[in-house]
Design an enzyme around this catalytic site. Sequence first.
Site, PDB file in Angstrom:
ATOM      1  N   LYS A  10       0.809  -1.233   0.000  1.00 58.57           N
ATOM      2  CA  LYS A  10       0.000   0.000   0.000  1.00 58.57           C
ATOM      3  C   LYS A  10       0.839   1.278   0.000  1.00 58.57           C
ATOM      4  O   LYS A  10       0.421   2.301  -0.509  1.00 58.57           O
ATOM      5  CB  LYS A  10      -0.964   0.016   1.179  1.00 58.57           C
ATOM      6  CG  LYS A  10      -2.155  -0.906   0.975  1.00 58.57           C
ATOM      7  CD  LYS A  10      -3.257  -0.627   1.980  1.00 58.57           C
ATOM      8  CE  LYS A  10      -4.491  -1.460   1.672  1.00 58.57           C
ATOM      9  NZ  LYS A  10      -4.294  -2.891   2.014  1.00 58.57           N
TER      10      LYS A  10
ATOM     11  N   GLU B 114     -10.542   7.380   3.962  1.00 56.13           N
ATOM     12  CA  GLU B 114     -11.253   6.453   4.827  1.00 56.13           C
ATOM     13  C   GLU B 114     -10.369   5.230   4.981  1.00 56.13           C
ATOM     14  O   GLU B 114      -9.446   5.010   4.206  1.00 56.13           O
ATOM     15  CB  GLU B 114     -12.585   6.051   4.192  1.00 56.13           C
ATOM     16  CG  GLU B 114     -12.493   4.934   3.138  1.00 56.13           C
ATOM     17  CD  GLU B 114     -11.772   5.339   1.859  1.00 56.13           C
ATOM     18  OE1 GLU B 114     -11.679   6.565   1.585  1.00 56.13           O
ATOM     19  OE2 GLU B 114     -11.286   4.443   1.143  1.00 56.13           O
TER      20      GLU B 114
ATOM     21  N   SER C 270       1.685  -9.769  -0.914  1.00 57.15           N
ATOM     22  CA  SER C 270       1.369  -8.341  -0.817  1.00 57.15           C
ATOM     23  C   SER C 270       1.702  -7.722   0.538  1.00 57.15           C
ATOM     24  O   SER C 270       1.927  -6.525   0.631  1.00 57.15           O
ATOM     25  CB  SER C 270      -0.107  -8.113  -1.145  1.00 57.15           C
ATOM     26  OG  SER C 270      -0.935  -8.945  -0.346  1.00 57.15           O
TER      27      SER C 270
END
Length: 400
Positions: free
Chosen positions: A94, A116, A382
């Site tokens: 991310k 958010e 990931s």
Amino acid sequence: MKPYLKTTPTREGFFGEYGGAMLPPPLVPHFEEIAAAYDKLSKSAEYMNDLRYIRKHFQGRPTPISYLKNLSDMAGGAQIYAKREDLNHTGAHKLNHCMAEGLMAKYMGKTKLIAETGAGQHGVALATAAAYFGMECEIHMGEVDMAKEAPNVVRMKLLGATVVPVTFGAKTLKEAVDSAFGSYMEQADKALFGIGSVVGPHPFPMMVRDFQKVVGIEAREQFIEMTGELPDVVAACVGGGSNAMGLFSGFFDDEGVELFGVEPGGTSSKLGDHAATLTYGVDGDIHGFRTKMLVDDAGEPAPVNTLASGLDYPGVGPEHAHLQKTGRVNYTVADDKESLQAFYDLSRHEGIIPALESAHALAFALREAKNHMGKSILINLSGRGDKDIDFVAETYGFGE
Ligand SMILES: *Cc1c(COP(=O)(O)O)cnc(C)c1O
């Protein structure tokens, strides 16, 4: 032939029939501002150089590829490799797009990042970027999620972010999106909205994909250097779809490489028991873009369920819906049970504790290895599993 990535999206943000931007009128000029800024910055050598510097000296890129020898021997068939996004700073892919979004905000003269978060992973990554760039950060999070993901709330606060508790409706991700958009609308002059995956209105699905492309570019080069060949199969888990788009981006034009997106199968194929949007969903509009989604009888976004809270979304990035339709990517599911087993297996036999999200891609590889004798499978690892260890140990024990 034109490279695939140059063919999508259209100027209006469509991937085939999916994508676009359906926005409340007050937000239209702000999204146009973001699209124009991105258009300019993506061609700016200065911006790209800054981003390269950050990736190397702050994030720790390039991340390596690891050959999973023990698991390959155990699975019997294909050789399994993992792109190690778990070794990225903050422990997941991310940060690849959050740092790029933060850098964009800086170039645009903004002083604040707003978003958010559901499980809190995106909030932590964006708060990290805000701290790095010396910006304010405001993260909206449902009260229910705040209680469930308390350590991430602590992380965000330590990183200097303001966490806004969302107290209406179901008090989870959907309400947090509404709350964050509302707040952004009031301060869009000084703030940039940071979306956490290849979802949302145009230009975010394109921008986040482009920011994640580094994963696929590195992986292709590293894999060839390691083995002398391209992988036969490339797979990644799909929630919103950003880590998958990142890895796939390196291989779209390699026709011999099969691409697989692995969705969370949860506990069963019954609506409400899974979050496998592409596998079981229908066309629809969610959060300002057209895609496939899971809906209930009333046509509203359906409840979803998976062991991996980062895959917990009733929609999916519009480009994945497009790639499913064109057939370039195959989509399949891994359920809770086999993903949990993959989590244990990678921990015990390779010394890598994966995120439960990433364990879905590994579960697919372990299952498929037998059907790909003598071939190679590259998965995207990931993220790391530190965030999941307490939950797993308390709920399921230590595996065998
Ligand atoms: C958030 C997250 C995901 C899911 O997001 P995508 O946009 O589908 O990639 C997957 N793995 C990890 C480790 C995550 O934190």
